[in-house]
Design a protein around this motif. Structure first.
Motif, PDB file in Angstrom:
ATOM      1  N   ASN A 194       0.830  -1.206   0.000  1.00  0.00           N
ATOM      2  CA  ASN A 194       0.000   0.000   0.000  1.00  0.00           C
ATOM      3  C   ASN A 194       0.864   1.255   0.000  1.00  0.00           C
ATOM      4  OD1 ASN A 194      -2.154  -1.735   0.196  1.00  0.00           O
ATOM      5  ND2 ASN A 194      -2.991  -0.863   2.069  1.00  0.00           N
ATOM      6  N   ARG A 195       1.854   1.267   0.895  1.00  0.00           N
ATOM      7  CA  ARG A 195       2.743   2.427   0.987  1.00  0.00           C
ATOM      8  C   ARG A 195       3.419   2.701  -0.345  1.00  0.00           C
ATOM      9  NH1 ARG A 195       8.485   1.757   3.793  1.00  0.00           N
ATOM     10  NH2 ARG A 195       8.574   0.416   1.942  1.00  0.00           N
ATOM     11  N   ASP A 196       3.949   1.657  -0.974  1.00  0.00           N
ATOM     12  CA  ASP A 196       4.674   1.841  -2.226  1.00  0.00           C
ATOM     13  C   ASP A 196       3.752   2.303  -3.350  1.00  0.00           C
ATOM     14  OD1 ASP A 196       6.889   1.029  -0.819  1.00  0.00           O
ATOM     15  OD2 ASP A 196       6.904  -1.009  -1.631  1.00  0.00           O
ATOM     16  N   LEU A 197       2.530   1.779  -3.369  1.00  0.00           N
ATOM     17  CA  LEU A 197       1.561   2.216  -4.378  1.00  0.00           C
ATOM     18  C   LEU A 197       1.275   3.710  -4.263  1.00  0.00           C
ATOM     19  CD1 LEU A 197      -1.014  -0.743  -4.234  1.00  0.00           C
ATOM     20  CD2 LEU A 197       0.253  -0.024  -6.286  1.00  0.00           C
ATOM     21  N   LEU A 198       1.139   4.184  -3.025  1.00  0.00           N
ATOM     22  CA  LEU A 198       0.788   5.590  -2.822  1.00  0.00           C
ATOM     23  C   LEU A 198       1.982   6.517  -2.998  1.00  0.00           C
ATOM     24  CD1 LEU A 198      -1.779   5.182   0.067  1.00  0.00           C
ATOM     25  CD2 LEU A 198      -2.232   5.808  -2.307  1.00  0.00           C
ATOM     26  N   GLU A 210      -5.130  -4.073  -0.101  1.00  0.00           N
ATOM     27  CA  GLU A 210      -4.273  -3.844  -1.273  1.00  0.00           C
ATOM     28  C   GLU A 210      -5.102  -3.597  -2.529  1.00  0.00           C
ATOM     29  OE1 GLU A 210      -1.097  -6.335  -3.980  1.00  0.00           O
ATOM     30  OE2 GLU A 210      -1.047  -6.639  -1.796  1.00  0.00           O
ATOM     31  N   ALA A 211      -6.172  -4.359  -2.698  1.00  0.00           N
ATOM     32  CA  ALA A 211      -7.023  -4.182  -3.882  1.00  0.00           C
ATOM     33  C   ALA A 211      -7.663  -2.792  -3.878  1.00  0.00           C
ATOM     34  CB  ALA A 211      -8.096  -5.266  -3.930  1.00  0.00           C
ATOM     35  N   GLU A 212      -8.133  -2.356  -2.712  1.00  0.00           N
ATOM     36  CA  GLU A 212      -8.727  -1.018  -2.603  1.00  0.00           C
ATOM     37  C   GLU A 212      -7.668   0.056  -2.821  1.00  0.00           C
ATOM     38  OE1 GLU A 212     -12.269  -1.978   0.650  1.00  0.00           O
ATOM     39  OE2 GLU A 212     -10.219  -1.570   1.330  1.00  0.00           O
ATOM     40  N   CYS A 213      -6.466  -0.201  -2.321  1.00  0.00           N
ATOM     41  CA  CYS A 213      -5.398   0.784  -2.452  1.00  0.00           C
ATOM     42  C   CYS A 213      -4.996   0.978  -3.908  1.00  0.00           C
ATOM     43  CB  CYS A 213      -4.192   0.363  -1.613  1.00  0.00           C
ATOM     44  SG  CYS A 213      -2.957   1.662  -1.425  1.00  0.00           S
ATOM     45  N   GLU A 214      -5.048  -0.078  -4.698  1.00  0.00           N
ATOM     46  CA  GLU A 214      -4.735   0.043  -6.122  1.00  0.00           C
ATOM     47  C   GLU A 214      -5.695   1.003  -6.807  1.00  0.00           C
ATOM     48  OE1 GLU A 214      -4.743  -3.915  -7.613  1.00  0.00           O
ATOM     49  OE2 GLU A 214      -2.738  -4.395  -6.855  1.00  0.00           O
TER      50      GLU A 214
END
Length: 394
Positions: free
Chosen positions: A298-302, A370-374
């Motif tokens: 999540n952190r890396d995605l954001l 993770e899916a929501e974070c994407e």
């Protein structure tokens, strides 16, 4: 003079909770992704939830408990403090969340004529606790602009030059809203400065298990140091409201005064919540760390989603569940940007001005899977690209 004129000045002079504003803002958005409120997506361990079904029917669950907390829970917490935090001389008081614990401490330690110290960007609820108890002399110190770590040189100067000496210094480690992790040597220096000056040091350790990339959380013990802890994020118990104060057993008279405040504020933390917290401790810190590992993606995605702001604009991600990002200079009104991102792009952030950091935003990566974070990351990147390229277009 009307109703407004009959309201307490201390309440009128307290900031409106930013989370109230954010939740109101979210109501008007379609399917908003929650990157504003500090929360985690998981629930308490299964064994804790199962235990609640049993203890709900026990008579003791519906009675008042002792002011300091369920004896079995206190015993388990003291054991945890010794083994995990290396706090060997600490007593415990269980509170209805660490926010109540902080308020208890302000009421116990500070008079309205005292000065207190925070570092920007600060935890907004700590600032509000000072306001609401009538403290107006709130000294806000600087943090290193590149790391957001508290500036110890400034603290040393202000504590030894200000008369009377500021009564209380408050820090959060790992940081909220900064997402940074205070290294042990800096924590020791801050503690030493406070000890020599005669100031209380209150350390909020709500995110003690939330560290990344090999960094470690540390605690400091001393007659002038008080540590706050919480079950909210670690064990997904936000709504259960359980936290605790760890204070020096050698601090003369402190326990008696804390008991006075506890009796008038909460009497005791919810009995059923304390039982659930005890079961969580049995699941252990390893259970928490396994949950925390899931937040790295999540952190890396954001972080990638924030890239339109520029690499130097992003700080944090070392600890807790937060990233801190500076908006382009032409957007000093961060709340306006947050409103636009919510309404136009369906992603909710926290304005930095609520934490003493105008022109910035705080991003939470704990409240979504993770899916929501994407999904949230795609929306955020799209919104920031448009902000930088075209501005806040309708």
């Amino acid at each position: 003079m009307g109703t407004y004129g009959r309201l307490a000045t201390r309440a009128l002079d307290t900031d409106v909770p930013v989370m109230v504003k954010i939740l109101e803002l979210s109501k008007g958005a379609k399917d908003p992704m929650p990157l504003g409120q500090g929360a985690v997506y998981w629930r308490p361990p299964e064994q804790a939830l199962e235990k609640v079904k049993q203890i709900a029917w026990e008579p003791s669950t519906s009675r008042y408990g002792t002011h300091e907390g369920l004896p079995e829970l206190k015993e388990a917490l003291i054991k945890k403090l010794r083994q995990e935090n290396k706090l060997y001389k600490s007593s415990v008081m269980v509170t209805s969340g660490s926010n109540q614990g902080f308020l208890n401490l302000v009421l116990t330690l500070c008079d309205v004529t005292d000065s207190v110290v925070l570092f920007a960007p600060y935890f907004f609820n700590a600032y509000m606790s000072f306001q609401m108890t009538g403290i107006t002399n709130i000294l806000v110190g600087p943090s290193n602009p590149k790391t957001l770590l508290p500036e110890a040189d400034w603290l040393e100067r202000i504590l030894f030059e200000t008369k009377p000496v500021p009564k209380l210094v408050s820090i959060v480690n790992p940081g909220n809203p900064s997402g940074t992790c205070i290294p042990e040597h800096l924590l020791m220096r801050i503690s030493d400065i406070c000890g020599r000056a005669g100031s209380w040091l209150v350390v909020d350790n709500a995110y003690e298990y939330f560290t990344y990339d090999g960094l470690k959380h540390s605690c400091k013990e001393g007659n002038h140091v008080i540590n706050l802890f919480s079950f909210s994020k670690a064990y997904g118990m936000m709504g259960w409201r359980v936290g605790y104060i760890a204070y020096s057993s050698e601090a003369e008279g402190l326990r008696t005064q804390l008991l006075k405040v506890q009796d008038n504020v909460a009497i005791c933390a919810s009995m059923i919540s304390q039982q659930a917290a005890l079961c969580c401790l049995e699941a252990g810190s390893e259970w928490v760390r396994n949950q925390v590992k899931s937040l790295v993606k999540n952190r890396d995605l954001l972080i990638e989603a924030l890239s339109p702001l520029g690499e130097d604009a992003i700080i944090g991600g070392e600890g807790a569940i937060y990233l801190w990002a500076k908006l382009p200079d032409k957007y000093p009104n961060d709340f306006e940007v947050v409103c636009w991102l919510t309404q136009k792009h369906g992603v909710v952030l926290l304005p930095g001005s609520s934490s003493g950091g105008p022109g910035c935003v705080r991003i939470t990566y704990g409240a979504v899977t993770e899916a929501e974070c994407e999904v949230a990351a795609k929306r955020l990147r799209r919104g920031l690209e448009q902000l930088v390229r075209d501005g806040m277009v309708e």
